[in-house]
Design a protein around this motif. Structure first.
Motif, PDB file in Angstrom:
ATOM      1  N   ARG A   6       0.823  -1.211   0.000  1.00  7.35           N
ATOM      2  CA  ARG A   6       0.000   0.000   0.000  1.00  7.35           C
ATOM      3  C   ARG A   6       0.860   1.265   0.000  1.00  7.35           C
ATOM      4  NH1 ARG A   6      -5.546   0.895   1.033  1.00  7.35           N
ATOM      5  NH2 ARG A   6      -5.806  -1.273   1.648  1.00  7.35           N
ATOM      6  N   GLY A  28      -8.006  -4.034   5.869  1.00 11.64           N
ATOM      7  CA  GLY A  28      -8.024  -3.650   7.271  1.00 11.64           C
ATOM      8  C   GLY A  28      -8.875  -4.620   8.090  1.00 11.64           C
ATOM      9  N   LEU A  63      -9.243   2.888  14.776  1.00 11.37           N
ATOM     10  CA  LEU A  63      -8.557   3.878  13.932  1.00 11.37           C
ATOM     11  C   LEU A  63      -8.052   5.036  14.792  1.00 11.37           C
ATOM     12  CD1 LEU A  63      -7.726   5.004  11.145  1.00 11.37           C
ATOM     13  CD2 LEU A  63     -10.012   5.990  10.955  1.00 11.37           C
ATOM     14  N   LEU A  77      -4.955   4.091  16.541  1.00 14.18           N
ATOM     15  CA  LEU A  77      -3.846   4.068  15.582  1.00 14.18           C
ATOM     16  C   LEU A  77      -3.305   5.485  15.362  1.00 14.18           C
ATOM     17  CD1 LEU A  77      -2.836   1.612  13.962  1.00 14.18           C
ATOM     18  CD2 LEU A  77      -4.362   2.291  12.114  1.00 14.18           C
ATOM     19  N   ILE A 126      -7.827  14.750  12.108  1.00  9.39           N
ATOM     20  CA  ILE A 126      -8.483  13.433  12.067  1.00  9.39           C
ATOM     21  C   ILE A 126      -8.745  12.950  13.497  1.00  9.39           C
ATOM     22  CG2 ILE A 126      -8.141  10.993  11.461  1.00  9.39           C
ATOM     23  CD1 ILE A 126      -6.570  12.014   8.961  1.00  9.39           C
ATOM     24  N   VAL A 151     -12.477  17.617   1.778  1.00 11.02           N
ATOM     25  CA  VAL A 151     -11.057  17.295   1.938  1.00 11.02           C
ATOM     26  C   VAL A 151     -10.244  18.234   1.049  1.00 11.02           C
ATOM     27  CG1 VAL A 151      -9.251  15.531   1.725  1.00 11.02           C
ATOM     28  CG2 VAL A 151     -11.559  14.854   2.387  1.00 11.02           C
ATOM     29  N   ILE A 206      -9.166  17.732   6.512  1.00  6.62           N
ATOM     30  CA  ILE A 206     -10.607  17.464   6.434  1.00  6.62           C
ATOM     31  C   ILE A 206     -11.368  18.573   7.147  1.00  6.62           C
ATOM     32  CG2 ILE A 206     -12.471  15.832   6.978  1.00  6.62           C
ATOM     33  CD1 ILE A 206     -10.352  13.612   7.043  1.00  6.62           C
ATOM     34  N   VAL A 241     -16.922  15.210  -0.087  1.00 10.00           N
ATOM     35  CA  VAL A 241     -16.987  13.751   0.026  1.00 10.00           C
ATOM     36  C   VAL A 241     -18.465  13.355   0.151  1.00 10.00           C
ATOM     37  CG1 VAL A 241     -16.317  11.748   1.414  1.00 10.00           C
ATOM     38  CG2 VAL A 241     -14.778  13.691   1.208  1.00 10.00           C
ATOM     39  N   GLU A 249      -1.317   2.471   6.755  1.00 12.78           N
ATOM     40  CA  GLU A 249      -2.092   1.673   7.712  1.00 12.78           C
ATOM     41  C   GLU A 249      -3.430   2.358   8.016  1.00 12.78           C
ATOM     42  OE1 GLU A 249       0.045   1.105  11.342  1.00 12.78           O
ATOM     43  OE2 GLU A 249      -1.241  -0.547  12.011  1.00 12.78           O
ATOM     44  N   GLU A 250      -3.393   3.691   8.122  1.00 14.97           N
ATOM     45  CA  GLU A 250      -4.641   4.424   8.376  1.00 14.97           C
ATOM     46  C   GLU A 250      -5.574   4.353   7.166  1.00 14.97           C
ATOM     47  OE1 GLU A 250      -3.726   8.419   9.678  1.00 14.97           O
ATOM     48  OE2 GLU A 250      -2.243   7.652  11.076  1.00 14.97           O
ATOM     49  N   GLU A 251      -4.990   4.458   5.967  1.00 17.89           N
ATOM     50  CA  GLU A 251      -5.819   4.362   4.763  1.00 17.89           C
ATOM     51  C   GLU A 251      -6.509   2.998   4.706  1.00 17.89           C
ATOM     52  OE1 GLU A 251      -4.712   5.425   0.298  1.00 17.89           O
ATOM     53  OE2 GLU A 251      -4.448   3.292   0.638  1.00 17.89           O
ATOM     54  N   MET A 252      -5.716   1.955   4.971  1.00 13.27           N
ATOM     55  CA  MET A 252      -6.255   0.589   4.964  1.00 13.27           C
ATOM     56  C   MET A 252      -7.408   0.455   5.963  1.00 13.27           C
ATOM     57  SD  MET A 252      -4.154  -2.850   6.053  1.00 13.27           S
ATOM     58  CE  MET A 252      -4.097  -2.469   7.804  1.00 13.27           C
ATOM     59  N   THR A 253      -7.189   0.963   7.176  1.00 12.71           N
ATOM     60  CA  THR A 253      -8.195   0.842   8.228  1.00 12.71           C
ATOM     61  C   THR A 253      -9.455   1.638   7.886  1.00 12.71           C
ATOM     62  OG1 THR A 253      -6.371   0.658   9.787  1.00 12.71           O
ATOM     63  CG2 THR A 253      -8.530   1.094  10.725  1.00 12.71           C
ATOM     64  N   ALA A 254      -9.273   2.874   7.457  1.00 17.33           N
ATOM     65  CA  ALA A 254     -10.427   3.722   7.147  1.00 17.33           C
ATOM     66  C   ALA A 254     -11.210   3.168   5.953  1.00 17.33           C
ATOM     67  CB  ALA A 254      -9.974   5.153   6.870  1.00 17.33           C
ATOM     68  N   SER A 267     -11.488   0.054   4.970  1.00 18.81           N
ATOM     69  CA  SER A 267     -12.266  -1.139   5.315  1.00 18.81           C
ATOM     70  C   SER A 267     -13.461  -0.778   6.203  1.00 18.81           C
ATOM     71  CB  SER A 267     -11.384  -2.202   5.966  1.00 18.81           C
ATOM     72  OG  SER A 267     -11.026  -1.811   7.263  1.00 18.81           O
ATOM     73  N   LEU A 268     -13.270   0.212   7.088  1.00 16.04           N
ATOM     74  CA  LEU A 268     -14.403   0.650   7.924  1.00 16.04           C
ATOM     75  C   LEU A 268     -15.485   1.299   7.056  1.00 16.04           C
ATOM     76  CD1 LEU A 268     -12.506   2.084  11.040  1.00 16.04           C
ATOM     77  CD2 LEU A 268     -13.910   0.019  10.974  1.00 16.04           C
ATOM     78  N   ARG A 324     -16.217   0.534   4.049  1.00 17.27           N
ATOM     79  CA  ARG A 324     -16.941  -0.546   3.360  1.00 17.27           C
ATOM     80  C   ARG A 324     -17.888  -1.278   4.304  1.00 17.27           C
ATOM     81  NH1 ARG A 324     -12.242  -1.459   0.515  1.00 17.27           N
ATOM     82  NH2 ARG A 324     -11.488  -2.901   2.123  1.00 17.27           N
ATOM     83  N   MET A 349     -15.165   8.069   7.042  1.00 18.96           N
ATOM     84  CA  MET A 349     -14.097   7.114   6.750  1.00 18.96           C
ATOM     85  C   MET A 349     -13.569   7.287   5.325  1.00 18.96           C
ATOM     86  SD  MET A 349     -13.306   5.504   9.461  1.00 18.96           S
ATOM     87  CE  MET A 349     -13.705   6.972  10.374  1.00 18.96           C
ATOM     88  N   LYS A 350     -14.481   7.655   4.409  1.00 18.23           N
ATOM     89  CA  LYS A 350     -14.032   7.921   3.036  1.00 18.23           C
ATOM     90  C   LYS A 350     -13.106   9.138   3.015  1.00 18.23           C
ATOM     91  CE  LYS A 350     -17.157   7.559  -0.476  1.00 18.23           C
ATOM     92  NZ  LYS A 350     -18.525   7.627  -1.062  1.00 18.23           N
ATOM     93  N   ALA A 351     -13.478  10.151   3.804  1.00 19.27           N
ATOM     94  CA  ALA A 351     -12.650  11.366   3.872  1.00 19.27           C
ATOM     95  C   ALA A 351     -11.268  11.033   4.440  1.00 19.27           C
ATOM     96  CB  ALA A 351     -13.332  12.430   4.726  1.00 19.27           C
ATOM     97  N   VAL A 352     -11.230  10.181   5.478  1.00 20.58           N
ATOM     98  CA  VAL A 352      -9.934   9.809   6.072  1.00 20.58           C
ATOM     99  C   VAL A 352      -9.104   8.997   5.069  1.00 20.58           C
ATOM    100  CG1 VAL A 352      -8.790   8.505   7.921  1.00 20.58           C
ATOM    101  CG2 VAL A 352     -10.801   9.885   8.459  1.00 20.58           C
TER     102      VAL A 352
END
Lengths: 208, 164
Positions: free
Chosen positions: A67, A106, A114, A117, A155, A177, A184, A207, B84-89, B91-92, B94, B105-108
């Motif tokens: 990624r 994820g 999140l 994190l 965030i 964004v 944001i 968004v 890692e944050e992109e991956m987490t956000a 999936s959340l 979705r 979550m889309k914005a993040v």
């Protein structure tokens, strides 16, 4: 006493406002960028910087994950776009998409994970990057780190507000964004310029 | 240094002075992008444009300022954090059925990508034709990570930037 917003630098001057900062409602948000009250620090207090362990730099030695590679390549695609080279841009997008399709999914159960994190990253990787960039006099790296750090704080603030106010807060709110720095903004009226990178408001994207 | 004209379409207000002053017709194209193969780099279009929408850029870009290894390591770690944050956000976004949370979550997800890209730029990958980008492409060409790796595309980029 004055209090300053860690994200956009807005100063709340108790003397001018006539209301002590501590008496502002918890739901009060920064007039400059919409951050939560918790993002403000008293001006006099010189925050003692946490010392950063050098060992953590080893984390960067690992090869980049798929990624992260995808991010490197989508950035290079942008570089082509800026140079008006649509063919090379499309080729770099292919590489970025390849790595994205090979990225892990994820596993977080909810947004609190999140938030945890984000808080952990703010305490580790951000100060480490600041240390490395300032020790090497790399102002470009300092700039990127600062913008990323401010958007990260936002965030953190938004996730904290969501935890308190839930869906009701977002029901009738628009989410924007900044297409340049990733800041944001949630609200009806965008600030004239981005509180972090200072681009004009038309650079923000809605968004939905 | 040889220059070429480029037009920023967001700023262009179609006053079309560049069409009148261009000695080679490079500014008059169906897609509004200045034809670099015709541009002689005289700069007349940029000087005539009332909106400041045309810039003169070097025909060959200079290398990015040298990046210290220590800085790249620290920024790479930060890029991983944003990944890692992109991956987490993502999936959340979705998973959730809550409309507001999905938008947040889309914005993040979008934000994390933008920060990651910007950090990659400062970790040595500013120029697509710069040495670090080309070294990376060549390493991948020589050792493709999987069978479905876009090798053809990689070769085409290396070829396109040859000599820049």
């Amino acid at each position: 006493m004055k209090y300053v917003c860690a994200i956009c630098g807005y100063v709340y001057d108790e003397e001018k406002e006539g209301v002590p900062f501590s008496e502002l409602a918890e739901s009060w948000t920064c007039p400059g960028c919409g951050a939560e009250k918790a993002m403000f620090d008293p001006v006099q207090e010189t925050a003692e910087k946490e010392t950063v362990s050098a060992a953590a730099a080893d984390d960067g030695l690992r090869a980049l994950s798929p990624r992260a590679m995808s991010m490197v390549f989508s950035n290079l695609a942008r570089g082509c776009q800026k140079q008006y080279r649509p063919e090379e841009e499309a080729l770099f997008r292919k590489l970025s998409d390849y790595y994205l399709s090979h990225s892990s999914e994820g596993a977080a159960e909810d947004e609190k994970e999140l938030a945890a994190l984000v808080s952990a990253h703010l305490k580790t990787f951000f100060p480490q990057a600041e240390k490395a960039a300032s020790e090497n006099g790399d102002r470009g790296a300092l700039r990127a780190r600062l913008w990323a750090n401010k958007t990260e704080l936002m965030i953190q603030s938004l996730l904290s507000r969501y935890e308190k106010e839930g869906e009701a807060w977002l029901e009738n709110s628009r989410i924007w964004v900044c297409s340049v720095c990733g800041f944001i903004f949630i609200g009806d009226r965008l600030p004239a310029v981005c509180p972090v990178c200072k681009v004009p408001d038309w650079k923000f994207e809605l968004v939905d | 240094m040889e220059k070429k004209a480029v037009r920023n379409l967001r700023l262009c207000t179609k006053d079309c002075l560049c069409l009148y002053v261009c000695p080679t017709g490079a500014t008059d194209t169906e897609n509004s992008i200045i034809d670099v193969s015709r541009c002689v780099g005289c700069g007349d279009c940029a000087a005539a444009c009332p909106s400041g929408a045309i810039s003169m850029v070097p025909a060959v870009y200079p290398e990015q300022q040298e990046k210290k290894e220590e800085v790249c390591f620290a920024l790479n770690a930060l890029i991983e954090a944003k990944a890692e944050e992109e991956m987490t956000a993502a999936s959340l976004a979705r998973k959730t059925e809550k409309v507001g949370l999905r938008r947040l979550m889309k914005a993040v997800t979008v934000s994390a990508r933008l920060s990651g890209e910007d950090l990659a730029r400062e970790a040595g990958y500013m120029l697509p034709q710069g040495s670090p980008a080309l070294a990376l492409l060549k390493a991948l060409r020589d050792n493709p990570p999987s069978d479905d790796f876009p090798l053809n595309e990689t070769n085409r980029i290396i070829e396109a930037f040859k000599g820049e």
